[in-house]
Design an enzyme around this catalytic site. Structure first.
Site, PDB file in Angstrom:
ATOM      1  N   LYS A  46     -13.998 -57.981  -7.907  1.00 45.04           N
ATOM      2  CA  LYS A  46     -13.136 -58.495  -6.837  1.00 45.04           C
ATOM      3  C   LYS A  46     -13.653 -58.240  -5.421  1.00 45.04           C
ATOM      4  O   LYS A  46     -13.106 -58.776  -4.449  1.00 45.04           O
ATOM      5  CB  LYS A  46     -11.732 -57.868  -6.962  1.00 45.04           C
ATOM      6  N   TYR A  82     -17.257 -57.847 -21.702  1.00 44.23           N
ATOM      7  CA  TYR A  82     -16.755 -56.556 -21.241  1.00 44.23           C
ATOM      8  C   TYR A  82     -16.443 -55.750 -22.505  1.00 44.23           C
ATOM      9  O   TYR A  82     -15.580 -56.161 -23.284  1.00 44.23           O
ATOM     10  CB  TYR A  82     -15.462 -56.713 -20.445  1.00 44.23           C
ATOM     11  N   TYR A 116      -8.155 -62.690 -12.846  1.00 51.62           N
ATOM     12  CA  TYR A 116      -9.622 -62.747 -12.888  1.00 51.62           C
ATOM     13  C   TYR A 116     -10.160 -63.955 -12.117  1.00 51.62           C
ATOM     14  O   TYR A 116     -11.121 -63.839 -11.364  1.00 51.62           O
ATOM     15  CB  TYR A 116     -10.103 -62.783 -14.344  1.00 51.62           C
ATOM     16  N   HIS A 147     -18.278 -70.355 -15.501  1.00 51.56           N
ATOM     17  CA  HIS A 147     -17.796 -69.761 -16.747  1.00 51.56           C
ATOM     18  C   HIS A 147     -16.318 -70.065 -16.921  1.00 51.56           C
ATOM     19  O   HIS A 147     -15.514 -69.763 -16.051  1.00 51.56           O
ATOM     20  CB  HIS A 147     -18.009 -68.243 -16.737  1.00 51.56           C
ATOM     21  N   PRO A 153     -16.064 -52.092  -9.562  1.00 54.47           N
ATOM     22  CA  PRO A 153     -16.578 -53.433  -9.829  1.00 54.47           C
ATOM     23  C   PRO A 153     -16.039 -54.082 -11.105  1.00 54.47           C
ATOM     24  O   PRO A 153     -16.335 -55.246 -11.371  1.00 54.47           O
ATOM     25  CB  PRO A 153     -18.092 -53.209  -9.941  1.00 54.47           C
TER      26      PRO A 153
HETATM   27  C1  PHB Z   1     -22.295 -58.880 -12.183  1.00 57.49           C
HETATM   28  O1  PHB Z   1     -22.753 -59.882 -12.732  1.00 57.49           O
HETATM   29  O2  PHB Z   1     -22.964 -58.203 -11.392  1.00 57.49           O
HETATM   30  C2  PHB Z   1     -20.894 -58.462 -12.475  1.00 57.49           C
HETATM   31  C3  PHB Z   1     -20.097 -59.267 -13.273  1.00 57.49           C
HETATM   32  C4  PHB Z   1     -18.802 -58.879 -13.558  1.00 57.49           C
HETATM   33  C5  PHB Z   1     -18.300 -57.701 -13.045  1.00 57.49           C
HETATM   34  C6  PHB Z   1     -19.090 -56.897 -12.233  1.00 57.49           C
HETATM   35  C7  PHB Z   1     -20.383 -57.279 -11.955  1.00 57.49           C
HETATM   36  O3  PHB Z   1     -17.031 -57.327 -13.347  1.00 57.49           O
END
Ligand code: PHB
Length: 395
Positions: A300, A204, A388, A74, A296
């Protein structure tokens, strides 16, 4: 009965496995002890975003073949709030860095298979792992095999890569442990569903009702999360309620629609931040979740575990091969500089994107200004993107 090894590791998660591979590459023997079965380790659902340098490291170590085929690269993420969406082009903002969406348990499967193929030893399904004599030059780990047989590893160094609840951190005398923590009044309800891809990158979203995250695992399997009460019972969340919530929180933009499908896994996790700065006691070292937890939101956790053991593996190599223990002495301080930056980033992403009923109207407006600033400032976006994709490695 006992076995000898140079480095005894408790925990067959990202920290323990990467450490065993890095040590093997340096010609140092390690044995891993794990209290779950191999099937349980390989089936535990966690997050799935690998920082740029972790992907490179896996490739360089010869562990990246399946990830290259099945992982999703990505180059950006989408942020959504107040009925608008904006794209953060991380690749452009960081001079060419990307993240890889590849589930943690897939990484573990690849690392376990490679470790066993190299002749490495992993004892799964053990119990009662306990650290002894960690203040001496011959620390030991005692444990019991699945068939009840008692055993011990006699080591030069021992590592607790055994998660937040493992015996590693507990083996450090409580009076010597410097710990910091924060619990958030939110949990995440996560699902896996057989559904087609809805959007080309992660979304997000901050919605007035709460956070939502759209992630993916493949073109057929999608991973999604919604903010919920951390004490809530999953039984209160029938599939229809989960989909209705996801639709409300994500579909605020134009005529974009979220694809549905059969949910085949769901669970609730609490969000917390935790750091134990005492990452060493005598010849015991702790790494990964044993030493620190991040919520989460910044994805990280795994990345930080790998960063710890990269530093630790170099220090163990210097100590074992050249009798140079400076790196071991510096391990906590070196690891903690990265840990605190990841704690900061994860806390910032969490507070910026979640609904918090305890927030004052002033604080609420500050959060909205955070998002508005981010949407309009290339500098703010570059700072988020740099964190990130993974900060430069200083270890
Ligand atoms: C996930 O795909 O499980 C995932 C992706 C981004 C995050 C947390 C979990 O910030």
């Amino acid at each position: 009965m006992h076995q000898r090894t140079q480095v005894g590791i408790v925990g067959c998660g990202p920290a323990g496995l990467f450490l065993a591979h890095l040590l093997h590459r340096a010609g140092i023997e390690a044995i891993i002890l794990e209290n779950r079965t191999r099937e349980a380790v390989e089936g535990t659902i966690r997050a799935g975003v690998l920082e740029h340098w972790v992907t490179e490291l896996m490739r360089e170590m010869g562990l990246g073949d399946r990830m290259a085929r099945e992982g999703h690269f990505h180059s950006g993420i989408t942020l959504q709030y107040g009925r608008s969406r904006f794209h953060l082009d991380m690749e452009e903002l960081t001079g060419g860095k990307r993240v890889t969406v590849y589930a943690q348990h897939e990484v573990l499967r690849d690392l376990i298979a490679a470790r066993l193929a190299d002749g490495g030893i992993i004892h799964f399904d053990i119990s009662d792992a306990a650290f002894h004599d960690i203040e001496t030059t011959q620390p030991r780990i005692t444990f019991r095999h699945a068939d009840g047989r008692e055993d011990a590893l006699i080591c030069d160094y021992v590592v607790g890569a055994d998660g937040f609840h493992g015996p590693g951190r507990q083996a450090i005398p409580a009076a010597d442990r410097r710990e910091y923590s924060k619990t958030y009044p939110f949990g995440w309800l996560g699902i896996l569903a057989h559904a087609p891809t809805s959007w080309h990158e992660l979304i997000y979203a901050r919605h007035e009702e709460g956070f939502a995250l759209l992630s993916t695992r493949s073109t057929e399997i999608q991973r999604m999360y919604i903010q919920c009460d951390p004490q809530d019972d999953i039984a209160n969340w029938p599939d229809e309620r989960i989909w209705a919530t996801l639709h409300r929180r994500l579909e605020t933009i134009g005529d974009w629609r979220l694809s549905e499908g059969a949910i085949f896994q769901k669970g609730i996790i609490p969000l917390r931040s935790f750091v134990c700065e005492t990452m060493r006691h005598g010849r015991l070292f702790i790494a990964g979740d044993a030493a620190h937890i991040v919520p989460p939101t910044g994805a990280k956790g795994l990345n930080l575990a790998v960063a710890d053991v990269l530093v630790l593996s170099r220090a163990l190599e210097a100590a074992i091969r050249r009798n140079d223990t400076d790196g071991l002495d510096a391990y906590p301080a070196t690891a903690l500089r990265r840990v605190w930056k990841a704690e900061r980033f994860s806390w910032m992403m969490t507070t910026m994107l979640h609904r918090d009923d305890a927030e004052t109207p002033f604080e609420h407006r500050i959060r909205m200004a955070d998002l508005d600033y981010l949407a309009g400032s290339r500098n703010a976006q570059a700072a988020l993107a740099e964190n990130y994709v993974g900060l430069p490695f200083e270890g």
